[in-house]
Design a protein around this motif. Structure first.
Motif, short mmCIF file in Angstrom:
data_model
loop_
_atom_site.label_atom_id
_atom_site.label_comp_id
_atom_site.label_asym_id
_atom_site.label_seq_id
_atom_site.Cartn_x
_atom_site.Cartn_y
_atom_site.Cartn_z
N UNK A 1 0.93 -1.33 0.24
CA UNK A 1 -0.27 -0.20 -0.20
C UNK A 1 0.75 1.45 0.27
N UNK A 2 0.47 2.13 -0.40
CA UNK A 2 1.35 3.66 -0.95
C UNK A 2 1.78 4.06 0.64
N UNK A 3 2.77 4.92 0.47
CA UNK A 3 2.94 5.46 1.62
C UNK A 3 1.84 6.50 1.95
N UNK A 4 1.72 6.35 3.31
CA UNK A 4 0.50 7.17 4.15
C UNK A 4 -0.41 6.53 4.34
N UNK A 5 -0.77 6.09 2.75
CA UNK A 5 -2.16 5.39 3.78
C UNK A 5 -2.03 4.01 4.70
N UNK A 6 -3.48 4.04 5.41
CA UNK A 6 -3.49 3.34 6.39
C UNK A 6 -3.94 1.46 5.82
N UNK A 7 -3.89 0.87 6.70
CA UNK A 7 -3.75 -0.39 6.36
C UNK A 7 -4.95 -1.24 5.67
N UNK A 8 -5.69 -0.42 6.21
CA UNK A 8 -7.47 -0.82 6.13
C UNK A 8 -7.41 -0.30 5.00
N UNK A 9 -8.11 -1.89 4.35
CA UNK A 9 -9.02 -1.90 2.90
C UNK A 9 -8.97 -3.14 2.70
N UNK A 10 -10.04 -3.23 0.80
CA UNK A 10 -9.88 -4.44 0.07
C UNK A 10 -8.73 -4.24 -0.55
N UNK A 11 -8.38 -5.71 -0.47
CA UNK A 11 -6.78 -5.53 -1.53
C UNK A 11 -7.42 -6.77 -2.83
N UNK A 12 -7.36 -6.37 -3.63
CA UNK A 12 -7.29 -7.17 -4.71
C UNK A 12 -6.07 -8.22 -5.05
N UNK A 13 -6.08 -9.32 -4.69
CA UNK A 13 -4.77 -10.32 -5.52
C UNK A 13 -4.50 -10.36 -6.64
N UNK A 14 -3.12 -10.25 -7.14
CA UNK A 14 -2.70 -10.16 -8.43
C UNK A 14 -1.65 -11.34 -7.85
N UNK A 15 -1.58 -11.00 -9.42
CA UNK A 15 -1.00 -13.50 -9.59
C UNK A 15 0.38 -13.21 -10.29
N UNK A 16 0.80 -12.09 -10.56
CA UNK A 16 2.37 -11.93 -11.04
C UNK A 16 2.73 -12.00 -10.30
N UNK A 17 4.52 -12.62 -10.49
CA UNK A 17 5.65 -12.35 -9.27
C UNK A 17 5.60 -10.72 -9.39
#
Length: 193
Positions: free
Chosen positions: A87-103
């Motif tokens: 997550x971008x610096x300054x943003x909280x960890x909170x949120x919904x994360x899409x899971x990306x399947x590339x390395x």
């Protein structure tokens, strides 16, 4: 790849064992369970850890990275489910994360991350179940879908996931899927770099 996953599991389990002696009483942990391949594992207080790395950069973009590790127990079996969150610096960890399947070191991953500002790296997220003798019963990674983290304050998080982790053979062909259902609210031990 198997050695990397086993080493990661040993690191997570070691961290769990050192932290599990905590005397803090988590009022929300009594009903916390993770279901892996249809089996329920209890998630005791003190067994969810956030390993946080601040101020990382890629292509001049500053970001933070947190690996959330959930450890469950059922008899002589130990289960771990982890999510590698960017997550971008300054943003909280909170949120919904899409899971990306590339390395996670792939150009496409970072382009997707830069557009979304929050992303979960699938290849470095894992689901493992071992017996007490270190025999792997389940060794999977690269989940699909989304994971949601809610910060309830004072390092108490709600973590939700309902999807599948993938199992690969030695040639990285997908050979199976492991269903994982997770909806827990618990105090999280946060360890920063």
């Amino acid at each position: 790849m198997k050695k990397i996953l086993k080493t990661t599991l040993v690191l997570f389990l070691s961290t769990f064992l050192f932290q599990s002696c905590s005397s803090s009483d988590d009022k929300n942990s009594a009903n916390n369970q993770v279901s892996i391949d249809g089996e329920s594992y209890s998630v005791p207080s003190g067994s969810v850890i956030e390993l946080k790395m601040d101020n990382m950069t890629y292509d001049s973009q500053l970001f933070d990275r947190s690996s959330i590790v959930i450890t469950g127990i059922k008899g002589s079996r130990i289960a771990t489910v982890s999510f590698d969150l960017f997550y971008f610096d300054g943003l909280p960890i909170e949120g919904t994360y899409t899971i990306n399947n590339v390395l996670d070191d792939d150009y496409e991953f970072y382009q997707d991350f830069f557009s979304n500002q929050k992303l979960c790296a699938g290849w470095t997220s894992a689901c493992n179940v071992t017996q007490a003798d270190d025999t792997f019963l389940i060794n999977a990674n690269n989940p699909v879908g989304t994971v949601t983290v809610t910060n309830n304050g004072n390092n108490n998080y709600t973590i939700q996931y309902n999807g599948n982790y993938k199992v690969y053979d030695d040639d990285f062909n997908e050979i199976d899927a492991v269903p994982v259902v997770l909806d827990i609210t618990t105090d999280v031990i946060v360890q920063s770099n």
